[in-house]
Write an enzyme that holds these catalytic residues in place. Structure first.
Site, PDB file in Angstrom:
ATOM      1  CB  SER A  31     -11.484 -48.897  46.801  1.00 28.30           C
ATOM      2  OG  SER A  31     -10.873 -49.550  45.724  1.00 28.30           O
ATOM      3  CG  HIS A  33     -11.216 -52.358  42.865  1.00 29.75           C
ATOM      4  ND1 HIS A  33     -11.575 -53.643  43.197  1.00 29.75           N
ATOM      5  CD2 HIS A  33     -10.378 -51.948  43.840  1.00 29.75           C
ATOM      6  CE1 HIS A  33     -10.958 -54.001  44.320  1.00 29.75           C
ATOM      7  NE2 HIS A  33     -10.235 -52.980  44.737  1.00 29.75           N
ATOM      8  CB  THR A  76      -4.988 -50.982  50.742  1.00 29.30           C
ATOM      9  OG1 THR A  76      -5.820 -52.108  50.453  1.00 29.30           O
ATOM     10  CG2 THR A  76      -3.894 -51.382  51.725  1.00 29.30           C
ATOM     11  CB  THR A 107       2.665 -37.864  39.138  1.00 28.84           C
ATOM     12  OG1 THR A 107       3.889 -37.137  39.224  1.00 28.84           O
ATOM     13  CG2 THR A 107       1.899 -37.436  37.886  1.00 28.84           C
ATOM     14  CG  ASN A 146     -14.595 -56.832  53.719  1.00 25.74           C
ATOM     15  OD1 ASN A 146     -14.609 -56.121  54.734  1.00 25.74           O
ATOM     16  ND2 ASN A 146     -13.808 -57.870  53.594  1.00 25.74           N
ATOM     17  CB  CYS A 162      -6.646 -71.636  50.891  1.00 24.16           C
ATOM     18  SG  CYS A 162      -7.407 -73.238  50.890  1.00 24.16           S
ATOM     19  CD  GLN A 189     -17.227 -54.297  49.932  1.00 23.50           C
ATOM     20  OE1 GLN A 189     -18.252 -54.379  49.254  1.00 23.50           O
ATOM     21  NE2 GLN A 189     -16.091 -54.869  49.574  1.00 23.50           N
TER      22      GLN A 189
HETATM   23  C1  LIG Z   1     -11.702 -53.561  48.854  1.00 22.16           C
HETATM   24  C2  LIG Z   1     -11.668 -52.985  50.216  1.00 22.16           C
HETATM   25  C3  LIG Z   1     -10.546 -52.289  50.696  1.00 22.16           C
HETATM   26  C4  LIG Z   1      -9.285 -52.166  49.891  1.00 22.16           C
HETATM   27  O1  LIG Z   1      -9.411 -51.400  48.739  1.00 22.16           O
HETATM   28  P1  LIG Z   1      -8.318 -51.606  47.574  1.00 22.16           P
HETATM   29  O2  LIG Z   1      -8.598 -50.497  46.623  1.00 22.16           O
HETATM   30  O3  LIG Z   1      -8.569 -52.950  46.993  1.00 22.16           O
HETATM   31  O4  LIG Z   1      -6.964 -51.488  48.196  1.00 22.16           O
HETATM   32  C5  LIG Z   1     -10.613 -51.771  51.960  1.00 22.16           C
HETATM   33  N1  LIG Z   1     -11.697 -51.922  52.730  1.00 22.16           N
HETATM   34  C6  LIG Z   1     -12.782 -52.576  52.317  1.00 22.16           C
HETATM   35  C7  LIG Z   1     -13.972 -52.693  53.211  1.00 22.16           C
HETATM   36  C8  LIG Z   1     -12.806 -53.137  51.048  1.00 22.16           C
HETATM   37  O5  LIG Z   1     -13.883 -53.810  50.649  1.00 22.16           O
END
Ligand SMILES: *Cc1c(COP(=O)(O)O)cnc(C)c1O
Length: 402
Positions: free
Chosen positions: A221, A223, A94, A259, A173, A345, A201
């Site tokens: 990202s 995660h 994000t 940091t 996504n 929702c 993605q």
């Molecule tokens: C998950 C995602 C984000 C956001 O990443 P975060 O690290 O969760 O803020 C942005 N764009 C896409 C396409 C995503 O799948």
């Protein structure tokens, strides 16, 4: 007292198992992924004995942290064909989208005030663009075709001499489709327009190369690729300047102060190194499972539709709509399976996914859609269990409604 606590702990339902399977089965790897144990292992020392601040230049605690960050920067760069100095670390996807889009718009004010994006982008992109609109930037939101892909002629037609940035995601996504970024990059490069892609993605799932794909800015990202949450990276092509959106000590070449999250960055780097080594093998694994799931479900049920192009798609994504089924009832019936639904929702009201609506789906089909996100740690037995459950639940719901 002890007894009460004991009782309440025991009253939380234990993980259920069926045969060798641990339930619920996690099939929502587009929402997030578990941290790979190898990533966790690499991170751990940077919480404790190697806790230094990489900005500390006068002692070995700082030097050790700085060295780890530089290693991670190289690991990220290697995965996307960049050079390490073109990689900035952020707090996630994000922030990366915000920085790339707003940073490019503010830095490019003298050249123009028009941005082109697509209606199916992630909210981090769409809302960054909407924010810029309140500041006088003009934004064109391109539609998508029935398969979820943009029409390149429409992109070319939307470009004006005031266009400074095109931001189009690599993989979506919800439906996993891969936009034609090589062609988009070529169009932008020929006209001297910056091209940003949200690759959250697609990194580690599909080949990304900032040079051959003509990408100027790319965000992703940790995660989503078996790294930790709260860390991400932005690629900024050498010579491209972004106005910072976070001001402070001038870290990350003055474009992103704060940091550095050293353990997170080490984890992101390790996740990228694993992806570089294992991506093609893993793609076969997840695509095989994805196709198995699709073939079993479509082979047993009629009235199922695949959302989005099957040809241009990341390997682990399957998005299906089920005719004559209530979306909420379907999700409830699939309580043993962690998946996402195309019905979100929002304020107690069922809102069909804007991505699926953009493909032309009816509200009913958008609401009865399920996103299956297959990842590194799923097994064939899990896929078969999920296929059986889906077939069972959909058949039952249709019988009831007859
Ligand atoms: C998950 C995602 C984000 C956001 O990443 P975060 O690290 O969760 O803020 C942005 N764009 C896409 C396409 C995503 O799948």
């Amino acid at each position: 007292m002890t007894n009460t606590v004991q009782a309440s702990i025991e009253s939380t339902p234990p993980d259920q198992t069926r045969g060798d399977l641990k339930l619920p089965i996690y099939l929502d790897n587009q929402a997030t992924t578990p941290v790979d144990p190898r990533v966790l292992e690499a991170m751990l020392p940077y919480f404790t004995e190697k806790f230094g601040n990489p900005a500390s230049r006068s002692h070995r605690f700082g030097w050790a942290a700085d060295e780890a960050v530089q290693t991670a920067r190289t690991q990220v760069a290697d995965l996307i064909g960049a050079s390490p100095k073109e990689v900035l670390f952020t707090s996630g996807g994000t922030e990366g989208d915000n920085l790339a889009i707003k940073g490019a718009a503010y830095a490019g004010k003298a050249r123009g005030n028009h941005i082109i994006t697509v209606v199916t982008e992630h909210k981090a992109v769409l809302d960054s663009c909407k924010h810029l609109e309140t500041e006088g930037v003009q934004v064109t939101y391109l539609p998508v075709q029935k398969d979820g892909l943009i029409d390149l002629d429409q992109l070319v037609g939307a470009i004006t001499d005031r266009t400074i940035l095109v931001t189009i995601m690599h993989s979506n996504n919800e439906i996993g489709v891969l936009q034609p970024i090589v062609e988009i990059g070529r169009v932008c490069r020929q006209r001297g327009i910056l091209f940003h892609t949200d690759a959250a993605q697609s990194i580690a799932k599909a080949p990304v190369n900032v040079t051959s794909q003509n990408i100027d800015l790319l965000s992703f990202s940790g995660h989503k690729l078996y790294g930790p949450k709260g860390v991400g990276a932005v690629y900024v092509r050498e010579g491209v300047r972004l106005s910072p959106i976070i001001d402070g000590g001038g870290h990350e070449r003055g474009m992103r102060s704060g940091t550095l999250n050293v353990p997170g960055i080490v984890g992101l780097g390790k996740a990228c190194a694993i992806a570089s080594a294992e991506m093609s093998k893993e793609a076969c694994h997840t695509a095989g499972f994805r196709n198995r799931l699709r073939d079993r479900i479509l082979g047993s049920l009629d009235g199922c539709y695949i959302n989005g192009s099957m040809e241009n798609r990341v390997p682990g994504n399957l998005n299906l709509s089920f005719a004559r089924v209530d979306g909420q009832a379907l999700l409830m019936g699939l309580s043993d399976v962690a998946v996402s639904s195309g019905a979100a929702c929002t304020s107690a009201k069922l809102e069909p996914s804007y991505v699926l609506k953009a493909l032309g789906l009816s509200d009913d089909l958008a609401n009865s859609s399920i996103r299956f996100g297959i990842g590194r740690f799923n097994t064939e037995a899990e896929i078969d269990f999920v296929a059986d459950r889906v077939i069972e639940v959909v058949s039952q719901l249709r019988e009831i409604s007859l």
